[in-house]
Design an enzyme around this catalytic site. Structure first.
Site, mmCIF file in Angstrom:
data_model
loop_
_atom_site.group_PDB
_atom_site.id
_atom_site.type_symbol
_atom_site.label_atom_id
_atom_site.label_comp_id
_atom_site.label_asym_id
_atom_site.label_seq_id
_atom_site.Cartn_x
_atom_site.Cartn_y
_atom_site.Cartn_z
ATOM 1 C CE1 TYR A 1 15.858 -1.288 -7.036
ATOM 2 C CE2 TYR A 1 16.728 0.944 -6.827
ATOM 3 C CZ TYR A 1 16.105 -0.161 -6.270
ATOM 4 O OH TYR A 1 15.706 -0.133 -4.962
ATOM 5 C CE1 TYR B 1 10.889 -0.373 2.545
ATOM 6 C CE2 TYR B 1 13.172 -0.001 1.945
ATOM 7 C CZ TYR B 1 11.830 0.022 1.629
ATOM 8 O OH TYR B 1 11.437 0.447 0.392
ATOM 9 C CG HIS C 1 7.141 1.101 -2.943
ATOM 10 N ND1 HIS C 1 7.411 1.132 -1.602
ATOM 11 C CD2 HIS C 1 8.354 1.051 -3.540
ATOM 12 C CE1 HIS C 1 8.723 1.083 -1.398
ATOM 13 N NE2 HIS C 1 9.318 1.040 -2.568
ATOM 14 C CG ASP D 1 4.370 8.036 -2.532
ATOM 15 O OD1 ASP D 1 4.328 7.133 -3.389
ATOM 16 O OD2 ASP D 1 4.599 7.806 -1.329
ATOM 17 C CB VAL E 1 3.068 13.160 -8.009
ATOM 18 C CG1 VAL E 1 3.063 14.674 -8.142
ATOM 19 C CG2 VAL E 1 1.955 12.685 -7.101
#
Ligand code: FNR
Length: 413
Positions: A37, A143, A310, A341, A344
């Site tokens: 996951y 969300y 993501h 992001d 990184v």
């Protein structure tokens, strides 16, 4: 310098400094499905690979004789001065990686004074995370549910519990095609993991009760022998996870309700005002990769943009997030701060993102791996290693402050 001195005198660090070693060690500490996951990305994982590889196209320019003895890594974001430009990016279902889950991250974030972005998909309620952060910056990641009352409730809870900002993640209105999870048949939500924000929410609880009253879910099956065995083997690795699973598993109605309300794929720009009208907190849109979207975001009056794909978990074959950053930065033209992001892993990656126009950088998997290896201290150390390398890179590139890091500090090769 402490990390450097310890390394010089033979003290082995708590978690590996090398990001690949860190991941390998974390893999050994996690169950198979937990690692699948966390490490897994969409499809053939081409986007995740591209995220990493694209950093190699940028080269940092060394500079000399510029008095960098006192370096200041602080930055002001949304009216608050932060000691460094690093953030803990929101990561859901942290209970898979360590039994202390989000609370371990809160401890690490508090220790380092870095904002923790608390996930909608967390294993701990946002109230518990915020109180553990104890005044250290807490941001809430939303969300956008297809249930308006639930959106309103989550935003209000974030505001009431003292969060500093709302990050609306827009790239995950459908969960990516992730073969590692699919092949194990183990998307965590179906087992009720990562649902703490929902099960602690009055609107969600009402929806579950209504659903249960309608009685349209099959009764829960008894656990099979294989399931009991798998729980037992998990207990050796994750005592907390074991007890969480044994303690009344979530009724099927809750899981089905989650699947029903999780997101709204029909969402459009016009609806952003719904959240804007319900909170005074700064709003950041996460998942912006396109200049037209960046323009629209700024026109809508949002307070920040997070350039992100993501971590490659959504579209397989998307381009690298770092390659979107210069274009988006040019489009935004300083009107709102940009957070970056995806991919990184090191301090020099952070430096590159700052040089390409980010004001702050969010870290995902590395702190999760640190936590899997050594709990809160492991998450702290994984982040501190990135920060230490950033500090060193700044010094060697002649930058005493973040403002000294400019487009001149790097080259595309
Ligand atoms: C995530 N990410 C994420 N983002 C978000 O907005 N809400 C969430 O709940 C999650 N959950 C989540 C779980 C896991 C296991 C991972 C790895 C990632 C995305 C995260 O915030 C960030 O965008 C990426 O992790 C950045 O990529 P790297 O640094 O992990 O490569």
């Amino acid at each position: 310098s402490r990390i450097f001195r310890d390394g010089t005198y033979g003290r082995r660090p708590l978690v590996p400094v090398d990001p690949d070693l860190l991941e390998r060690k974390a893999k050994r500490a996690m169950s198979r499905r937990a690692y699948a996951y966390v490490a897994g990305s969409a499809g053939m994982e081409r986007t995740a690979d591209a995220n990493r590889r694209a950093f190699g196209d940028y080269r940092i320019v060394p500079r000399v004789l510029r008095d960098v003895e006192d370096r200041d890594l602080s930055v002001e974001l949304f009216g608050r001065r932060l000691d460094s430009p690093l953030l803990f990016s929101p990561v859901g279902v942290l209970e898979l990686a360590h039994r202390d889950a989000d609370l371990a991250v809160a401890d690490a974030a508090r220790e380092l004074g870095m904002p923790m972005v608390i996930s909608t998909q967390a294993s701990t309620t946002l109230e518990d995370c915020a109180s553990r952060l104890d005044g250290s910056p807490a941001w809430f990641q939303l969300y956008w549910s297809n249930n308006d009352d639930l959106v309103t409730s989550l935003v209000q809870r974030a505001e009431t519990s003292g969060c500093d900002a709302i990050v609306i993640t827009l790239d995950t209105h459908m969960i990516g095609w992730r073969p590692r999870d699919l092949d194990l048949g183990s998307l965590p939500f179906a087992r009720g993991e990562g649902l703490a924000q929902y099960t602690s929410d009055p609107v969600f609880t009402r929806l579950v009760e209504e659903r249960a009253a309608r009685g349209d879910d099959a009764p829960k099956r008894r656990p099979t022998l294989a399931a009991i065995r798998s729980l037992l083997s998990m207990s050796r690795k994750h005592p907390g996870g074991f007890w969480n699973n044994l303690r009344s598993p979530l009724p099927r109605a809750a899981v089905e309700t989650f699947l029903e309300v999780f997101s709204r794929s029909s969402l459009t720009w016009d609806e952003l005002s719904f959240v804007r009208e319900r909170t005074k907190l700064p709003i950041i849109l996460k998942g912006i990769m396109d200049t037209e979207d960046a323009h629209r975001a700024v026109d809508c009056g949002v307070d920040g943009i997070q350039v992100s794909n993501h971590g490659g978990r959504q579209i397989d074959g998307s381009f690298a997030a770092i390659d979107a950053l210069p274009e988006v930065a040019a489009a935004v033209d300083g009107r709102v701060p940009i957070i970056f992001d995806s991919g990184v892993r090191t301090g020099s990656d952070v430096f590159t993102a700052l040089a390409l126009g980010a004001k702050a950088v969010a870290i995902g998997r590395p702190y999760v791996y640190g936590m899997a290896v050594a709990g809160a201290e492991g998450a702290t150390e994984a982040m501190r290693n990135i920060l230490a390398e950033l500090d060193l890179t700044m010094g060697l590139a002649g930058c005493a402050t973040l403002a000294d890091i400019t487009s001149r500090s790097i080259r595309r090769c």
